[in-house]
Design a protein around this motif. Structure first.
Motif, short mmCIF file in Angstrom:
data_model
loop_
_atom_site.label_atom_id
_atom_site.label_comp_id
_atom_site.label_asym_id
_atom_site.label_seq_id
_atom_site.Cartn_x
_atom_site.Cartn_y
_atom_site.Cartn_z
N ASN A 89 -50.03 0.62 4.98
CA ASN A 89 -49.18 -0.60 4.57
C ASN A 89 -48.00 -0.34 4.00
OD1 ASN A 89 -49.77 -2.69 2.30
ND2 ASN A 89 -51.58 -1.83 1.76
N TYR A 90 -47.79 -1.50 4.22
CA TYR A 90 -45.85 -1.63 4.23
C TYR A 90 -45.72 -1.85 2.62
CZ TYR A 90 -41.21 -3.03 3.80
OH TYR A 90 -40.22 -3.23 4.29
N THR A 91 -46.88 -2.52 2.15
CA THR A 91 -46.48 -2.64 0.90
C THR A 91 -46.88 -1.34 -0.13
OG1 THR A 91 -46.82 -4.94 0.77
CG2 THR A 91 -47.25 -3.71 -1.16
N ASP A 100 -33.68 -11.96 -4.97
CA ASP A 100 -33.36 -11.78 -4.16
C ASP A 100 -35.80 -10.34 -4.21
OD1 ASP A 100 -32.95 -9.02 -2.51
OD2 ASP A 100 -32.39 -7.92 -3.85
N PHE A 101 -35.61 -11.20 -2.89
CA PHE A 101 -37.72 -11.18 -2.71
C PHE A 101 -36.71 -9.88 -1.64
CE2 PHE A 101 -41.38 -11.18 0.09
CZ PHE A 101 -41.87 -11.58 -0.87
N ALA A 102 -38.18 -9.41 -2.24
CA ALA A 102 -38.61 -7.21 -2.32
C ALA A 102 -36.99 -7.01 -2.45
CB ALA A 102 -38.52 -7.57 -0.55
N CYS A 103 -36.69 -7.03 -4.20
CA CYS A 103 -35.51 -6.52 -4.39
C CYS A 103 -35.40 -4.69 -4.24
CB CYS A 103 -35.07 -7.21 -5.46
SG CYS A 103 -36.25 -6.39 -6.43
N GLY A 104 -36.57 -4.01 -4.81
CA GLY A 104 -36.43 -2.98 -4.26
C GLY A 104 -35.29 -1.97 -5.15
N THR A 105 -34.57 -1.70 -4.93
CA THR A 105 -33.99 -0.95 -6.30
C THR A 105 -32.55 -1.51 -6.52
OG1 THR A 105 -32.44 0.08 -4.34
CG2 THR A 105 -34.12 1.63 -4.85
N GLY A 121 -34.75 -10.41 -9.85
CA GLY A 121 -35.47 -9.38 -8.22
C GLY A 121 -37.41 -10.16 -8.40
N TYR A 122 -37.73 -9.42 -7.05
CA TYR A 122 -38.94 -10.37 -7.22
C TYR A 122 -39.38 -9.15 -6.10
CZ TYR A 122 -37.52 -14.65 -8.64
OH TYR A 122 -36.96 -16.03 -9.52
N ASP A 123 -40.37 -7.77 -6.67
CA ASP A 123 -40.97 -7.23 -5.60
C ASP A 123 -42.37 -6.49 -6.27
OD1 ASP A 123 -39.33 -4.85 -3.58
OD2 ASP A 123 -41.05 -4.55 -4.50
N THR A 124 -42.99 -6.21 -5.33
CA THR A 124 -44.33 -5.77 -5.90
C THR A 124 -44.52 -3.88 -6.05
OG1 THR A 124 -44.63 -5.25 -3.03
CG2 THR A 124 -45.77 -7.13 -4.11
N SER A 125 -43.58 -3.58 -6.04
CA SER A 125 -43.31 -1.57 -6.46
C SER A 125 -42.99 -2.07 -7.45
CB SER A 125 -42.75 -0.79 -5.75
OG SER A 125 -42.25 0.37 -6.35
N GLU A 126 -43.38 -1.00 -8.90
CA GLU A 126 -42.64 -1.02 -9.77
C GLU A 126 -42.39 0.18 -9.70
OE1 GLU A 126 -42.69 -1.95 -13.13
OE2 GLU A 126 -42.13 -0.26 -14.07
N ALA A 127 -43.05 1.77 -8.91
CA ALA A 127 -41.46 2.80 -8.80
C ALA A 127 -40.03 2.11 -7.73
CB ALA A 127 -42.10 3.44 -7.44
N MET A 128 -40.24 1.45 -7.56
CA MET A 128 -38.83 0.87 -7.13
C MET A 128 -37.88 -0.08 -8.31
SD MET A 128 -37.99 1.55 -3.78
CE MET A 128 -37.37 0.71 -2.34
N LEU A 129 -38.86 -0.98 -8.21
CA LEU A 129 -37.65 -1.56 -10.49
C LEU A 129 -37.64 -0.43 -11.14
CD1 LEU A 129 -40.28 -4.81 -10.76
CD2 LEU A 129 -38.21 -4.48 -9.23
N ASP A 187 -47.66 -9.24 -7.57
CA ASP A 187 -48.65 -9.57 -6.67
C ASP A 187 -48.37 -9.86 -5.55
OD1 ASP A 187 -50.50 -7.76 -8.79
OD2 ASP A 187 -51.27 -9.62 -9.36
N PRO A 188 -48.55 -8.58 -3.96
CA PRO A 188 -48.65 -9.12 -2.45
C PRO A 188 -49.14 -10.82 -2.68
CG PRO A 188 -49.36 -7.77 -2.99
CD PRO A 188 -49.44 -8.15 -3.83
N GLY A 189 -47.37 -12.05 -1.96
CA GLY A 189 -47.73 -13.11 -2.05
C GLY A 189 -47.91 -13.93 -3.51
N PHE A 192 -33.56 -8.32 2.33
CA PHE A 192 -32.54 -7.65 3.08
C PHE A 192 -33.52 -6.06 2.83
CE2 PHE A 192 -27.84 -8.27 2.53
CZ PHE A 192 -27.66 -9.77 2.51
N ARG A 193 -33.42 -6.03 4.18
CA ARG A 193 -34.28 -4.59 5.07
C ARG A 193 -35.80 -5.14 4.60
NH1 ARG A 193 -31.13 0.89 5.85
NH2 ARG A 193 -33.11 2.14 6.07
N PHE A 194 -36.32 -6.13 4.42
CA PHE A 194 -37.47 -6.66 5.11
C PHE A 194 -38.84 -7.00 5.74
CE2 PHE A 194 -40.88 -9.95 3.59
CZ PHE A 194 -42.07 -8.96 2.84
N VAL A 195 -37.54 -8.12 6.95
CA VAL A 195 -38.20 -8.84 8.29
C VAL A 195 -38.65 -7.38 9.13
CG1 VAL A 195 -37.42 -11.04 7.36
CG2 VAL A 195 -35.83 -9.45 8.63
#
Ligand SMILES: C[S@@+](CC[C@H](N)C(=O)[O-])C[C@H]1O[C@@H](n2cnc3c(N)ncnc32)[C@H](O)[C@@H]1O
Length: 243
Positions: free
Chosen positions: A4-6, A56-61, A77-85, A101-103, A120-123
């Motif tokens: 599960n990538y997310t 920035d979709f899946a902005c990560g860090t 920036g939009y991301d599903t990971s609070e840890a990345m944000l 949330d995803p989607g 970036f670094r997502f697809v």
């Protein structure tokens, strides 16, 4: 994909590894990233008449927002990971970070400005379902051909030297090794009403070639040739607009 990538990027250990090891100063990823920053900072003022709103979709860090600091009106920036944000905040990324949330990421559109959507670094390492989430997001931010541009990084171009690693090299079973072709990207764009208008390469060589004793040669050759030979680059950024 089996994993599960997310979920992977919600783990603080994965975030530390991404920020402190993958992007440690002097690594292959950070050298490629600084080439991308140089290109982006030249490209954006040329491509837009006024500073765009950056989504920035899946902005990560927040890597891309930091590259674009001062070149855009504002970054979201939009991301599903609070840890990345959280890591993005620690790195003083400019703009706003949205935990989604995803989607369910939806761009905060400013109709008075053009939009620049980045992913970036997502697809590369996600399945079609997640790629569609990105493209639905991009479609909402870019409703027509005048609305702005979409930039998508593919860090595993099939038509590159990296492909030889799959055929002849040793692959660590714990490592993701996906490949994505220009045609797959074109098809993804076309399915969502986008057209490819350009591509920019950032490295012809792979991570292993940036280690001694041939690192000097790979870096120098990439500096001179990755851009003119973009089609065969290992790491590519595609430029697309709505049809
Ligand atoms: C490899 S990181 C890339 C981060 C950043 N774009 C960069 O280039 O450094 C992938 C990111 O995708 C995020 N992600 C995973 N699934 C997602 C989804 N369904 N929607 C939005 N972001 C997602 C992860 O949390 C992670 O931050």
């Amino acid at each position: 994909m089996a994993i599960n990538y997310t979920e992977v990027f919600r783990n603080p250990n994965a975030v530390e590894k991404y920020a402190e090891r993958t992007y440690a100063p002097g690594t292959f990823a950070s050298i490629v990233s600084s080439r991308q920053a140089g290109w982006l900072r030249g490209f954006v003022p040329n491509a837009f008449g006024m500073k765009p709103t950056h989504h920035d979709f899946a902005c990560g860090t927040g890597r891309v927002a930091r590259m674009l600091a001062g070149m855009v009106a504002v970054s979201h920036g939009y991301d599903t990971s609070e840890a990345m944000l959280q890591k993005s905040r620690e790195l003083c990324t400019p703009g706003y970070a949205h935990l989604v949330d995803p989607g369910l990421a939806f761009p905060d559109v400013d109709p008075s400005r053009p939009a620049l959507v980045t992913a970036f670094r997502f697809v590369l390492n996600v399945d079609l379902y997640l790629r569609d989430q990105l493209m639905d997001f991009a479609s909402a931010a870019l409703p027509d051909s005048d609305a702005g541009l979409l930039l998508v990084e593919n860090h595993g171009n099939t038509d590159s030297l990296r492909h030889l690693r799959k055929r002849f090299g040793r692959l660590d079973a714990s490592m993701w090794f996906q490949e994505l072709s220009h045609q797959e990207i074109r098809d993804l764009f076309a399915r969502h009403g986008f057209e490819l208008v350009g591509m920019q390469g950032f490295t012809l060589f792979t991570q292993g070639c940036y280690r001694a004793p041939w690192s000097w040669f790979s870096k120098a050759a990439d500096g001179a040739l990755a851009s003119p030979l973009s089609k065969w680059a290992t790491d590519v950024v595609y430029i697309a607009r709505r049809r």
